[in-house]
Design a protein around this motif. Structure first.
Motif, PDB file in Angstrom:
ATOM      1  N   THR A   1      53.280 -22.934 -22.152  1.00  0.00           N
ATOM      2  CA  THR A   1      52.342 -23.781 -22.889  1.00  0.00           C
ATOM      3  C   THR A   1      51.187 -22.962 -23.439  1.00  0.00           C
ATOM      4  OG1 THR A   1      52.896 -25.700 -21.527  1.00  0.00           O
ATOM      5  CG2 THR A   1      50.817 -25.777 -22.738  1.00  0.00           C
ATOM      6  N   ALA A   2      50.646 -22.068 -22.606  1.00  0.00           N
ATOM      7  CA  ALA A   2      49.532 -21.227 -23.058  1.00  0.00           C
ATOM      8  C   ALA A   2      49.976 -20.276 -24.164  1.00  0.00           C
ATOM      9  CB  ALA A   2      48.960 -20.448 -21.877  1.00  0.00           C
ATOM     10  N   VAL A   3      51.197 -19.743 -24.051  1.00  0.00           N
ATOM     11  CA  VAL A   3      51.729 -18.877 -25.105  1.00  0.00           C
ATOM     12  C   VAL A   3      51.813 -19.637 -26.424  1.00  0.00           C
ATOM     13  CG1 VAL A   3      53.773 -17.618 -25.898  1.00  0.00           C
ATOM     14  CG2 VAL A   3      53.010 -17.381 -23.525  1.00  0.00           C
ATOM     15  N   CYS A   4      52.372 -20.828 -26.377  1.00  0.00           N
ATOM     16  CA  CYS A   4      52.541 -21.619 -27.600  1.00  0.00           C
ATOM     17  C   CYS A   4      51.195 -22.052 -28.180  1.00  0.00           C
ATOM     18  CB  CYS A   4      53.427 -22.828 -27.323  1.00  0.00           C
ATOM     19  SG  CYS A   4      55.151 -22.379 -26.986  1.00  0.00           S
ATOM     20  N   ASP A   5      50.235 -22.370 -27.326  1.00  0.00           N
ATOM     21  CA  ASP A   5      48.913 -22.748 -27.819  1.00  0.00           C
ATOM     22  C   ASP A   5      48.255 -21.583 -28.559  1.00  0.00           C
ATOM     23  OD1 ASP A   5      49.185 -25.275 -26.799  1.00  0.00           O
ATOM     24  OD2 ASP A   5      47.948 -24.923 -25.018  1.00  0.00           O
ATOM     25  N   LEU A   6      48.333 -20.390 -27.982  1.00  0.00           N
ATOM     26  CA  LEU A   6      47.778 -19.214 -28.652  1.00  0.00           C
ATOM     27  C   LEU A   6      48.457 -19.006 -29.999  1.00  0.00           C
ATOM     28  CD1 LEU A   6      46.189 -16.565 -28.893  1.00  0.00           C
ATOM     29  CD2 LEU A   6      47.970 -15.468 -27.511  1.00  0.00           C
ATOM     30  N   TYR A   7      49.761 -19.102 -29.999  1.00  0.00           N
ATOM     31  CA  TYR A   7      50.498 -18.865 -31.232  1.00  0.00           C
ATOM     32  C   TYR A   7      50.219 -19.946 -32.273  1.00  0.00           C
ATOM     33  CZ  TYR A   7      53.516 -14.852 -31.894  1.00  0.00           C
ATOM     34  OH  TYR A   7      53.986 -13.610 -32.202  1.00  0.00           O
ATOM     35  N   ASP A   8      49.976 -21.171 -31.855  1.00  0.00           N
ATOM     36  CA  ASP A   8      49.606 -22.218 -32.811  1.00  0.00           C
ATOM     37  C   ASP A   8      48.364 -21.809 -33.598  1.00  0.00           C
ATOM     38  OD1 ASP A   8      51.700 -23.894 -32.185  1.00  0.00           O
ATOM     39  OD2 ASP A   8      50.542 -25.129 -30.789  1.00  0.00           O
ATOM     40  N   ASP A   9      47.367 -21.284 -32.886  1.00  0.00           N
ATOM     41  CA  ASP A   9      46.149 -20.832 -33.561  1.00  0.00           C
ATOM     42  C   ASP A   9      46.438 -19.663 -34.500  1.00  0.00           C
ATOM     43  OD1 ASP A   9      44.679 -22.719 -32.169  1.00  0.00           O
ATOM     44  OD2 ASP A   9      44.048 -21.316 -30.598  1.00  0.00           O
ATOM     45  N   LEU A  10      47.268 -18.721 -34.051  1.00  0.00           N
ATOM     46  CA  LEU A  10      47.575 -17.551 -34.867  1.00  0.00           C
ATOM     47  C   LEU A  10      48.316 -17.942 -36.143  1.00  0.00           C
ATOM     48  CD1 LEU A  10      48.736 -15.022 -32.111  1.00  0.00           C
ATOM     49  CD2 LEU A  10      46.497 -15.152 -33.219  1.00  0.00           C
TER      50      LEU A  10
ATOM     51  N   SER B   1      43.022 -17.361 -43.425  1.00  0.00           N
ATOM     52  CA  SER B   1      41.673 -17.155 -42.893  1.00  0.00           C
ATOM     53  C   SER B   1      41.611 -17.701 -41.475  1.00  0.00           C
ATOM     54  CB  SER B   1      40.624 -17.849 -43.762  1.00  0.00           C
ATOM     55  OG  SER B   1      40.838 -19.253 -43.776  1.00  0.00           O
ATOM     56  N   ALA B   2      40.700 -17.142 -40.685  1.00  0.00           N
ATOM     57  CA  ALA B   2      40.521 -17.580 -39.305  1.00  0.00           C
ATOM     58  C   ALA B   2      39.404 -18.618 -39.230  1.00  0.00           C
ATOM     59  CB  ALA B   2      40.181 -16.389 -38.410  1.00  0.00           C
ATOM     60  N   ARG B   3      39.408 -19.389 -38.167  1.00  0.00           N
ATOM     61  CA  ARG B   3      38.336 -20.360 -37.933  1.00  0.00           C
ATOM     62  C   ARG B   3      37.038 -19.636 -37.606  1.00  0.00           C
ATOM     63  NH1 ARG B   3      40.771 -22.983 -32.840  1.00  0.00           N
ATOM     64  NH2 ARG B   3      41.131 -20.750 -32.550  1.00  0.00           N
ATOM     65  N   PRO B   4      35.893 -20.240 -37.886  1.00  0.00           N
ATOM     66  CA  PRO B   4      34.623 -19.639 -37.458  1.00  0.00           C
ATOM     67  C   PRO B   4      34.625 -19.424 -35.942  1.00  0.00           C
ATOM     68  CG  PRO B   4      34.235 -21.448 -38.991  1.00  0.00           C
ATOM     69  CD  PRO B   4      35.690 -21.487 -38.655  1.00  0.00           C
ATOM     70  N   GLY B   5      34.227 -18.249 -35.519  1.00  0.00           N
ATOM     71  CA  GLY B   5      34.185 -17.941 -34.101  1.00  0.00           C
ATOM     72  C   GLY B   5      35.541 -17.724 -33.460  1.00  0.00           C
ATOM     73  N   ALA B   6      36.584 -17.497 -34.268  1.00  0.00           N
ATOM     74  CA  ALA B   6      37.935 -17.313 -33.727  1.00  0.00           C
ATOM     75  C   ALA B   6      38.015 -16.043 -32.891  1.00  0.00           C
ATOM     76  CB  ALA B   6      38.953 -17.248 -34.862  1.00  0.00           C
ATOM     77  N   ARG B   7      38.950 -16.042 -31.959  1.00  0.00           N
ATOM     78  CA  ARG B   7      39.175 -14.858 -31.132  1.00  0.00           C
ATOM     79  C   ARG B   7      39.663 -13.694 -32.007  1.00  0.00           C
ATOM     80  NH1 ARG B   7      43.495 -17.126 -27.096  1.00  0.00           N
ATOM     81  NH2 ARG B   7      42.926 -19.140 -27.975  1.00  0.00           N
ATOM     82  N   PRO B   8      39.467 -12.453 -31.544  1.00  0.00           N
ATOM     83  CA  PRO B   8      39.825 -11.282 -32.365  1.00  0.00           C
ATOM     84  C   PRO B   8      41.279 -11.266 -32.828  1.00  0.00           C
ATOM     85  CG  PRO B   8      38.412 -10.587 -30.564  1.00  0.00           C
ATOM     86  CD  PRO B   8      38.732 -12.039 -30.320  1.00  0.00           C
ATOM     87  N   LEU B   9      42.204 -11.711 -31.993  1.00  0.00           N
ATOM     88  CA  LEU B   9      43.603 -11.709 -32.406  1.00  0.00           C
ATOM     89  C   LEU B   9      43.806 -12.574 -33.644  1.00  0.00           C
ATOM     90  CD1 LEU B   9      45.530 -11.954 -29.008  1.00  0.00           C
ATOM     91  CD2 LEU B   9      45.646 -10.059 -30.651  1.00  0.00           C
ATOM     92  N   GLU B  10      43.124 -13.704 -33.703  1.00  0.00           N
ATOM     93  CA  GLU B  10      43.284 -14.624 -34.826  1.00  0.00           C
ATOM     94  C   GLU B  10      42.624 -14.082 -36.091  1.00  0.00           C
ATOM     95  OE1 GLU B  10      41.816 -19.122 -36.063  1.00  0.00           O
ATOM     96  OE2 GLU B  10      42.102 -18.642 -33.937  1.00  0.00           O
TER      97      GLU B  10
ATOM     98  N   HIS C   1      59.285 -14.425 -31.994  1.00  0.00           N
ATOM     99  CA  HIS C   1      58.489 -13.721 -30.990  1.00  0.00           C
ATOM    100  C   HIS C   1      57.832 -14.720 -30.043  1.00  0.00           C
ATOM    101  CE1 HIS C   1      54.900 -11.275 -29.642  1.00  0.00           C
ATOM    102  NE2 HIS C   1      55.895 -10.466 -29.360  1.00  0.00           N
ATOM    103  N   ARG C   2      57.269 -15.784 -30.589  1.00  0.00           N
ATOM    104  CA  ARG C   2      56.652 -16.813 -29.751  1.00  0.00           C
ATOM    105  C   ARG C   2      57.666 -17.422 -28.790  1.00  0.00           C
ATOM    106  NH1 ARG C   2      53.489 -22.235 -31.662  1.00  0.00           N
ATOM    107  NH2 ARG C   2      55.126 -22.416 -33.214  1.00  0.00           N
ATOM    108  N   ALA C   3      58.836 -17.798 -29.291  1.00  0.00           N
ATOM    109  CA  ALA C   3      59.836 -18.453 -28.446  1.00  0.00           C
ATOM    110  C   ALA C   3      60.294 -17.542 -27.322  1.00  0.00           C
ATOM    111  CB  ALA C   3      61.029 -18.890 -29.299  1.00  0.00           C
ATOM    112  N   CYS C   4      60.505 -16.269 -27.622  1.00  0.00           N
ATOM    113  CA  CYS C   4      60.989 -15.353 -26.590  1.00  0.00           C
ATOM    114  C   CYS C   4      59.894 -15.031 -25.576  1.00  0.00           C
ATOM    115  CB  CYS C   4      61.536 -14.075 -27.236  1.00  0.00           C
ATOM    116  SG  CYS C   4      63.087 -14.331 -28.134  1.00  0.00           S
TER     117      CYS C   4
END
Length: 345
Positions: free
Chosen positions: A100-109, A117-126, A155-158
């Motif tokens: 779940t955490a993997v998929c949530d991160l990837y949703d943002d990416l 473009s990234a959201r204001p204040g997005a994490r560096p990966l994004e 990549h996300r699924a694996c």
């Protein structure tokens, strides 16, 4: 495992025998990449001691793309750095054991990538992904962009599947492992060779069976060499997602025996690369490709064929992996019979 074990492959595989070259203009890349990585906040902890800070992605990019324009080599080094930063994040809790955490991160990416473009204040990966995507996708077709997105989804699924395995204590089967490892190893990186070289491969080539055989066997060689370099760290972390651990679980091997079998499987996979490369020209001739497509193929194929040795050299010189320099005691190599080889394939 020590360096000599990994480099023993150079005596057994013709395509790994000669050291890889280096881009002639590569010397300033290290300092520029270090500054770029720090400025984007991708390194967690001390940059001088963290695995990402010691990775030397500039060396890998310069070995893989010796004839590309230097600014594009640098762009590829940025993508390598971002991908390793993502992998390091996925390998740490809570993501390492939570699909779940993997998929949530990837949703943002993926949202940042699709928006550009990234959201204001997005994490560096994004924010870094959005920046890299703008620099890379310009000039590439909608088909290439879709393919890149599909490979990120793979990549996300694996990675999510690996997280479930870690949480439940499951060791992947040999039958599942190769495809799982290819997906978790960053299949999007292969797509990036095209924009770096300023070409684009047509769909007819990508769907050609010899091309699939070539790219999958090349990816397996790279992934399994990486497994040899990282398995000691992964064993300490209790992570079974490397070929050494998978073989040990499947056959009841000791680590030393599983290392030798992993080496054997890399040798067999190298033969698959050579076989695919031999039949590819005839297959491409039958496609009656226009000149531009032939030029694109002719530029990409040498990079693929050189990639396993370039990656092997980088594994040895990178500080990302704990490769012991002294020779360590290990079991004597046994001779493999035909049934052994067939059972291991």
């Amino acid at each position: 495992m020590d360096v000599s074990t990994l480099l023993s492959l150079t005596d057994r595989v013709d395509s790994l025998a000669a050291p890889s070259g280096m881009h002639p203009g590569a010397w300033p890349l290290a300092g520029r990449l270090d500054g770029w990585t720090r400025a984007r906040g991708l390194v967690i902890g001390d940059p001088d001691t963290s695995p990402l800070g010691r990775a030397r992605c500039d060396r890998l990019a310069a070995r893989l793309l010796r004839a590309a324009p230097l600014d594009r080599v640098e762009l590829f080094a940025h993508w390598l750095t971002w991908t390793f930063a993502l992998d390091d994040t996925l390998d740490r809790r809570p993501l390492s054991a939570s699909a779940t955490a993997v998929c949530d991160l990837y949703d943002d990416l993926l949202r940042a990538l699709r928006r550009g473009s990234a959201r204001p204040g997005a994490r560096p990966l994004e924010s870094t992904l959005a920046e890299l995507w703008r620099a890379t996708s310009a000039g590439m077709s909608a088909g290439w962009r879709r393919r890149f997105l599909v490979h990120l989804e793979e990549h996300r699924a694996c990675c999510a599947e690996e997280a479930v395995n870690r949480r439940t204590g499951v060791v992947p089967t040999l039958q599942r492992y190769a495809a799982l490892r290819r997906g978790a190893c960053g299949p999007h990186l292969f797509d990036l060779v095209e924009p770096v070289l300023g070409v684009e491969l047509p769909g007819r080539v990508l769907s050609c069976p010899p091309w699939t055989a070539l790219t999958e066997a090349t990816a397996d060689m790279i992934a399994w060499c990486n497994d040899l370099a990282s398995f000691r760290r992964e064993r300490a972390d209790g992570d079974a997602h490397d070929l050494v651990a998978v073989l040990a679980a499947a056959h009841g091997f000791s680590d030393g025996q599983a290392v030798h079998w992993t080496l054997d499987r890399i040798v067999h996979r190298a033969a698959d690369v050579a076989a695919a490369a031999r039949v590819l020209p005839d297959a491409l001739d039958r496609l009656l490709l226009p000149d531009d497509d032939r030029i694109a193929v002719a530029r990409v194929v040498p990079v693929l064929l050189d990639a396993p040795r370039a990656h092997l050299d980088w594994l040895v010189e990178s500080g990302r992996y704990d490769l012991a320099r002294p020779e360590e005691a290990r079991p004597p190599r046994r001779q493999l019979g035909l049934q052994d080889i067939l059972a291991a394939r």
